[in-house]
Motif scaffolding. Sequence first.
Motif, PDB file in Angstrom:
ATOM      1  N   THR A 208       0.864  -1.482   0.240  1.00 61.40           N
ATOM      2  CA  THR A 208       0.122   0.504  -0.294  1.00 61.40           C
ATOM      3  C   THR A 208       1.028   1.458  -0.365  1.00 61.40           C
ATOM      4  O   THR A 208       1.687   1.509   0.551  1.00 61.40           O
ATOM      5  N   VAL A 209       0.468   2.226  -1.408  1.00 65.35           N
ATOM      6  CA  VAL A 209       1.554   3.553  -1.546  1.00 65.35           C
ATOM      7  C   VAL A 209       0.870   4.043  -0.090  1.00 65.35           C
ATOM      8  O   VAL A 209      -0.262   4.544  -0.016  1.00 65.35           O
ATOM      9  N   LYS A 210       1.350   5.110   1.290  1.00 68.14           N
ATOM     10  CA  LYS A 210       0.745   6.211   1.592  1.00 68.14           C
ATOM     11  C   LYS A 210       1.264   7.132   1.589  1.00 68.14           C
ATOM     12  O   LYS A 210       2.608   7.635   1.174  1.00 68.14           O
ATOM     13  N   THR A 211       0.305   8.002   0.933  1.00 72.46           N
ATOM     14  CA  THR A 211       0.926   9.554   0.832  1.00 72.46           C
ATOM     15  C   THR A 211       0.209   9.970   2.128  1.00 72.46           C
ATOM     16  O   THR A 211      -0.658   9.682   3.114  1.00 72.46           O
ATOM     17  N   ASN A 212       0.187  12.488   1.650  1.00 71.02           N
ATOM     18  CA  ASN A 212      -0.180  12.876   2.878  1.00 71.02           C
ATOM     19  C   ASN A 212      -1.638  12.835   2.471  1.00 71.02           C
ATOM     20  O   ASN A 212      -1.933  13.607   2.920  1.00 71.02           O
ATOM     21  N   LYS A 213      -2.554  12.608   1.326  1.00 73.08           N
ATOM     22  CA  LYS A 213      -3.783  12.455   1.111  1.00 73.08           C
ATOM     23  C   LYS A 213      -3.963  11.494   1.548  1.00 73.08           C
ATOM     24  O   LYS A 213      -5.578  11.145   1.925  1.00 73.08           O
TER      25      LYS A 213
ATOM     26  N   LEU B 126      -0.839   9.661  -8.314  1.00 76.73           N
ATOM     27  CA  LEU B 126      -0.682  10.216  -7.922  1.00 76.73           C
ATOM     28  C   LEU B 126      -1.065  12.036  -8.331  1.00 76.73           C
ATOM     29  O   LEU B 126      -1.225  12.284  -9.178  1.00 76.73           O
ATOM     30  N   GLU B 127      -1.608  12.811  -7.824  1.00 77.73           N
ATOM     31  CA  GLU B 127      -2.479  14.247  -7.771  1.00 77.73           C
ATOM     32  C   GLU B 127      -1.493  14.932  -7.525  1.00 77.73           C
ATOM     33  O   GLU B 127      -0.257  14.981  -7.487  1.00 77.73           O
ATOM     34  N   ASP B 128      -1.317  16.077  -8.432  1.00 77.70           N
ATOM     35  CA  ASP B 128      -0.520  17.044  -8.642  1.00 77.70           C
ATOM     36  C   ASP B 128      -0.373  17.768  -7.046  1.00 77.70           C
ATOM     37  O   ASP B 128      -0.819  17.617  -6.861  1.00 77.70           O
ATOM     38  N   GLY B 129       1.213  17.367  -7.280  1.00 71.82           N
ATOM     39  CA  GLY B 129       1.987  18.061  -5.332  1.00 71.82           C
ATOM     40  C   GLY B 129       1.069  16.809  -4.221  1.00 71.82           C
ATOM     41  O   GLY B 129       1.647  17.072  -2.831  1.00 71.82           O
ATOM     42  N   GLU B 130       0.915  15.712  -5.100  1.00 65.91           N
ATOM     43  CA  GLU B 130       0.783  14.476  -3.443  1.00 65.91           C
ATOM     44  C   GLU B 130       2.057  14.331  -3.285  1.00 65.91           C
ATOM     45  O   GLU B 130       3.088  13.577  -4.189  1.00 65.91           O
ATOM     46  N   ILE B 131       2.313  14.149  -2.357  1.00 64.73           N
ATOM     47  CA  ILE B 131       3.272  13.306  -1.741  1.00 64.73           C
ATOM     48  C   ILE B 131       3.590  11.899  -0.928  1.00 64.73           C
ATOM     49  O   ILE B 131       2.416  11.797   0.195  1.00 64.73           O
ATOM     50  N   ILE B 132       4.137  10.866  -1.102  1.00 61.15           N
ATOM     51  CA  ILE B 132       4.305   9.405  -0.617  1.00 61.15           C
ATOM     52  C   ILE B 132       4.817   9.282   0.134  1.00 61.15           C
ATOM     53  O   ILE B 132       5.947  10.219   0.117  1.00 61.15           O
ATOM     54  N   THR B 133       4.643   8.927   1.718  1.00 64.47           N
ATOM     55  CA  THR B 133       5.170   9.587   2.694  1.00 64.47           C
ATOM     56  C   THR B 133       5.991   7.895   3.427  1.00 64.47           C
ATOM     57  O   THR B 133       6.882   7.813   3.357  1.00 64.47           O
TER      58      THR B 133
END
Lengths: 266, 779
Positions: free
Chosen positions: A132-137, A154-161
């Motif tokens: 599972t890829v976790k992002t800031n969203k 990934l959406e524009d500006g989304e960061i993988i955490t």
Amino acid sequence: MYQTTYHRPSSVDEAASLFAKGSDAKYLAGGHTLIPVMKQRLAAPSDVIDLGKIKELVGIEASADTLTIKAATTYYDIMQNADVKKSIPAISYLTSMLGDPAVRHRGTIGGSIANNDPAADFPAALVSLDATVKTNKRSIAADDFFKGLFTTALEDGEIITAIAFPIPAKAGYAKMRHPASRFALTGVFVTQTKTGDVRVAATGASQDGVMRVPAIEAALKANWSAGAIDGVTISADGMISDIHGTSDYRANLVKVMAQRAVDAAG
Amino acid sequence: MGVEGIGASVVRKEDRRFITGKGRYVDDIKLVGMTHAHFIRSPHAHAKIKSIDTSEAMKMPGVVGVLTGQQLVDDKIGNLICGWAITSKDGTGMKMGAWPAMAPETVRFVGQAVAVVIAETKNQARDAAEAVVVNYEELPAVPDIRAAIAPGAPQLHPEAPGNVIYDWTIGDEGATDAAFKAAANVVSLDITNNRLVPNAMEPRAAIAEYNEPEEHFTLYTTSQNPHVARLVLSAFYNIAQEHKLRVVAPDVGGGFGSKIFIYPEEMVALWASKKVGRPVKWTGDRTEAFLTDAHGRDHLTKAEMAFDKDNKITGLRVKTYANLGGYMSLFSSSVPTYLYATLLSGQYNIPNIFAEVISVYTNTVPVDAYRGAGRPEASFVVERLMETAARQLKVDPAELRKKNFITQFPHQTPVIMAYDIGDFHASLDAAMKAIDYAGFPARKAKAKSEGKLRGIGISCYIEACGIAPSKAVGSLGAGVGLWESAEVRVNPVGTIEILTGSHSHGQGHETTFCQLIADRLGVPISQVSIVHGDTDKVQFGMGTYGSRSAAVGLTAILKAMEKVEAKAKKIAAHQLEASENDIVIENGEFKVAGTDKSLALPMVALAAYTAHNLPDGMEPGLKEGAFYDPTNFTFPAGAYICEMEVDAGTGKSTFVNFVAADDFGRLINPMIVEGQVHGGLAQGIGQALLENAAYDASGQLLTASFMDYAMPRADDLPSFKLSHTTTLCPGNPLGVKGCGEAGAIGASAAVINAITDAIGNNKLEMPATPDRVWHAIHG
């Protein structure tokens, strides 16, 4: 290189807010893709936001069921980590086959999957292990994350955490190295989950990037052994063909690498 | 000889400088008021230039000038030349098209310069280059030999109909045809010799400075032969007069042949420095190196060998097409002719040889000498044929070679070369012993039982080095002589400076050349300095290529040394009141034999310069020069054997063992020789397994970076086992033959012979990538 503004935020939130302010901002992880294209003047971001110094993005945690690798952790740190070696040694091995020591000390798992190079190693591990890829969203299943060549969910500006890997019963990786770049000419990651499911993913082979290999999954589900794949035929349709390997050669490699990955998994 | 004399593995003097980052390369040089050049290069393989608009670029910040190919024409700057005239079989001269340093009308390869921006900074030059608008009309391109010679192919140069530069032959066609008619067996093979990018670690660079009141130019450049650069730049390009041009080639980070040639960027930098009145610097990046450095090899060959019923070779017939690229580079014409076909006899007694070489233009970067230059191509043809013949005739490949080895010397081949000495049995026997050739069948059987494909391959190479006797090469069309010069200066305090026309760009001359002096005089090498690479310091010399620095360059130093020693002995004899015939030189002392009388070298030197007490009529000073012109080529030779295992599932080949037995004559510094062999083997193996410069159908270079061009890395190579068998070269007093190119010449055939033996399919091109090997296994 054109002029750009370099930022070194100390938190994910600060990075995201810098990104939102930039007219054409780019995130920088290990820099193996972005820096060369900037040097060649093929990319001209207004702002470069360096994620490498954000403490909350670095580190590895393991529980009984899950191995979590934070996005800006370098290949070298993954390769050396005791929890990785214990819970999913195939990931440690995969990382040891990545580039050379200089690459391993700079490159990060988040950077690799965000770029989604069709010959990168980590996408195969994520898909095979059902990570599972976790992002800031949000959280994104690996099957839904990779969307073809250099494209992700990934959406524009989304960061993988972070990336969360379910710890499998068995897993193995085998890779035929590209003779020049040492990316995967073809690499195959095989996984037997704790519930007995089998997932197989190949990188470097398909024109669409990382792919599941259902025929091999079915064969291995029936009989987890390299020999079980002998009778499987992989079609060359849709496989990459270039000066380093024709499509039929890559189709063959999917099968051969899968067999070797099973042997490696034990 | 002493611990630092000839034959001692002395640690390289120059390495401390390089290892600690104190080397001084062209790009390290910064001149006051220096500007920076950025070239605008063609994105097309073949196109007409409709217009070039520099007006916007001229307004950009920091721009000092924007110059185009038309301005070169207006200033009557000469076109680039090819310095070796080849005559076709019909008696006509080679068909050379014009190569302007920047294209005024037509571009013929991707990367060809069309204009240059000169600006205060590198980035400003690059910014302004993007504002230069070049309108092209694309023309159909011919990216390879087959396309170039196809009927109706687009024509590159009006001077060369059918894109053919020359159709040249060597040997006796009638006698060779007769040998084939009478043959018991004929073996034939189609061979592609793949195209390579030299990839010296240091990219090319140039800095030009013009001193207006003196009308004098200085050029710092990455050259293997600064005097040749000065000669060509002044004699042919109408930029500077020879005495008004200083060429400096400081530390140079590898050449492999690619830095022999004069390139457009050096010419433009010189010309531009006068145009803008400021020093101009250009440093190529890696992409420019891939696109514009002269490439190597690129042959298509059909070769046939005839045998009698006793498996003795009776004839060899070869037809080769050579790709010279879009223009003829400085020595390009000689590489596939006199440096190639003259070596087709290999190590064998071949009574009849006929070869035809057709060189063609294509829309690719020019092709010229690259480590081995023609000799790797020849060796590959001969050694692939021998292996193929052994398989076809069902005899052991080593035995077939031994049966046909030349054993009597001197030996005149049917293709010009007269081999002076060698012992081919000795080197093959040494290599066979080192690899346990006799035990191979058992190893192969064992590998087979484990599901592995095991193969062994032999390559017995010979090369013509110590390039070259001037009269001989002159009669073959060379525009220059290939002698070498030296000057030995003994300073008043007894230290020594050697001025050599050779140029070191990795060869270790600063150590090996000193070892000769240590050997002759018994002084430590720390007392000796080597001066090279600057036309203002060093007398005219020919530079370094073709494994010539020891055989020719060092012999010139020896000749000068003999004059110095003779004079020094006269001075010592005079001072010691002895006969000069009784003076011997030992451990830095001039001794009267059989007595305890002696004079140390510094005292002799001081006497020479004080001139207070010299023999009557003797000139003061202790400095002598010499020019040495060899009487023949030298003929390094050897045997390489390679054992490989092939993974049938992936087609990947892995080295089990690689042994080399070389005969280089006398070794000056065995450690440096070993390093040269290792490097050459890496390049030969790189050609066999990894390297390939590939153009697509439109003439775009597909392998223009290390992401696609596979350079050999340490883990691609085995741990080499080297040995030497020695026959001293009779052609020079040191008995040396040269070692710089051997590995690159001999290695590739051994590798391909081993892989084809392993997989049981002889049809395999270089580079033998896993993909190609897998296809060869599985059909």
